[in-house]
Design a protein around this motif. Structure first.
Motif, PDB file in Angstrom:
ATOM      1  N   LYS A 121      -8.087  -1.423  -2.606  1.00 11.42           N
ATOM      2  CA  LYS A 121      -8.243  -2.866  -2.778  1.00 11.42           C
ATOM      3  C   LYS A 121      -7.369  -3.634  -1.784  1.00 11.42           C
ATOM      4  O   LYS A 121      -7.802  -4.638  -1.211  1.00 11.42           O
ATOM      5  CB  LYS A 121      -7.894  -3.272  -4.207  1.00 11.42           C
ATOM      6  CG  LYS A 121      -8.893  -2.781  -5.229  1.00 11.42           C
ATOM      7  CD  LYS A 121      -8.462  -3.158  -6.624  1.00 11.42           C
ATOM      8  CE  LYS A 121      -9.415  -2.587  -7.665  1.00 11.42           C
ATOM      9  NZ  LYS A 121      -8.997  -2.925  -9.032  1.00 11.42           N
ATOM     10  N   LEU A 122      -6.141  -3.171  -1.573  1.00 15.89           N
ATOM     11  CA  LEU A 122      -5.263  -3.800  -0.590  1.00 15.89           C
ATOM     12  C   LEU A 122      -5.839  -3.675   0.811  1.00 15.89           C
ATOM     13  O   LEU A 122      -5.733  -4.603   1.624  1.00 15.89           O
ATOM     14  CB  LEU A 122      -3.864  -3.184  -0.651  1.00 15.89           C
ATOM     15  CG  LEU A 122      -3.015  -3.527  -1.871  1.00 15.89           C
ATOM     16  CD1 LEU A 122      -1.756  -2.673  -1.895  1.00 15.89           C
ATOM     17  CD2 LEU A 122      -2.672  -4.993  -1.894  1.00 15.89           C
ATOM     18  N   ALA A 170       2.073   1.726  -3.508  1.00 15.56           N
ATOM     19  CA  ALA A 170       1.042   2.114  -4.471  1.00 15.56           C
ATOM     20  C   ALA A 170       0.627   3.571  -4.327  1.00 15.56           C
ATOM     21  O   ALA A 170       0.137   4.170  -5.288  1.00 15.56           O
ATOM     22  CB  ALA A 170      -0.185   1.210  -4.317  1.00 15.56           C
ATOM     23  N   GLY A 208       0.818  -1.217   0.000  1.00 13.76           N
ATOM     24  CA  GLY A 208       0.000   0.000   0.000  1.00 13.76           C
ATOM     25  C   GLY A 208       0.847   1.260   0.000  1.00 13.76           C
ATOM     26  O   GLY A 208       0.507   2.236  -0.673  1.00 13.76           O
ATOM     27  N   THR A 232      -4.133   5.369  -4.250  1.00 15.69           N
ATOM     28  CA  THR A 232      -4.822   5.011  -5.492  1.00 15.69           C
ATOM     29  C   THR A 232      -5.895   3.968  -5.184  1.00 15.69           C
ATOM     30  O   THR A 232      -6.087   3.561  -4.033  1.00 15.69           O
ATOM     31  CB  THR A 232      -3.836   4.430  -6.524  1.00 15.69           C
ATOM     32  OG1 THR A 232      -3.265   3.235  -5.983  1.00 15.69           O
ATOM     33  CG2 THR A 232      -2.723   5.412  -6.854  1.00 15.69           C
ATOM     34  N   VAL A 269      -5.679   0.973  -6.022  1.00 15.97           N
ATOM     35  CA  VAL A 269      -4.955  -0.232  -5.615  1.00 15.97           C
ATOM     36  C   VAL A 269      -4.841  -0.292  -4.097  1.00 15.97           C
ATOM     37  O   VAL A 269      -5.016  -1.362  -3.487  1.00 15.97           O
ATOM     38  CB  VAL A 269      -3.559  -0.268  -6.287  1.00 15.97           C
ATOM     39  CG1 VAL A 269      -2.716  -1.397  -5.744  1.00 15.97           C
ATOM     40  CG2 VAL A 269      -3.686  -0.359  -7.783  1.00 15.97           C
ATOM     41  N   THR A 270      -4.592   0.846  -3.470  1.00 16.46           N
ATOM     42  CA  THR A 270      -4.487   0.894  -2.011  1.00 16.46           C
ATOM     43  C   THR A 270      -5.817   0.549  -1.357  1.00 16.46           C
ATOM     44  O   THR A 270      -5.850  -0.147  -0.339  1.00 16.46           O
ATOM     45  CB  THR A 270      -4.017   2.287  -1.560  1.00 16.46           C
ATOM     46  OG1 THR A 270      -2.813   2.617  -2.250  1.00 16.46           O
ATOM     47  CG2 THR A 270      -3.757   2.318  -0.075  1.00 16.46           C
TER      48      THR A 270
END
Length: 109
Positions: A67-68, A59, A56, A62, A64-65
């Motif tokens: 989702k993580l 990343a 995270g 974003t 992506v973070t």
């Protein structure tokens, strides 16, 4: 600031990987089901959690973070619950924990 985030990220990744390796070694070396299960739960919560934090940080802020973070929350809540359910099922089936009894030399015949 980017170098500080990179250092923190890599520190989390390395420490998380270390905990995963130690937990995997614990799965191989522990004597009974319950201690192996404890080692596996440490891998899930601490090792994977630190790896997700490191990813995270890499990343940035974003999608992506986010989702993580969702994966981390799933691991954080599901892993202890599954471990507890597995331990209760093993106890219900009659699997007893291995208790290390110290040997008393005076009690030998």
């Amino acid at each position: 600031m980017s170098a500080v985030i990179d250092i923190l990220s890599w520190a989390c990744l390395v420490v998380g990987g270390f905990f995963c390796c130690v937990g995997a070694l614990g799965l191989l070396r522990m004597p009974d089901f319950y201690t192996r299960m404890h080692a596996a739960s440490v891998i899930d919560t601490l090792g994977a959690g630190l790896i997700l934090v490191g990813l995270g940080l890499q990343a940035g802020w974003t999608l992506v973070t986010v989702k993580l973070l969702m994966v981390g929350l799933l691991i954080f809540f599901a892993s202890p619950t599954a471990t507890h359910a597995l331990a209760r099922a093993a106890m219900a089936r009659g699997l007893k924990p291995l208790l290390a009894q110290p040997e008393n030399p005076s009690s030998k015949p």
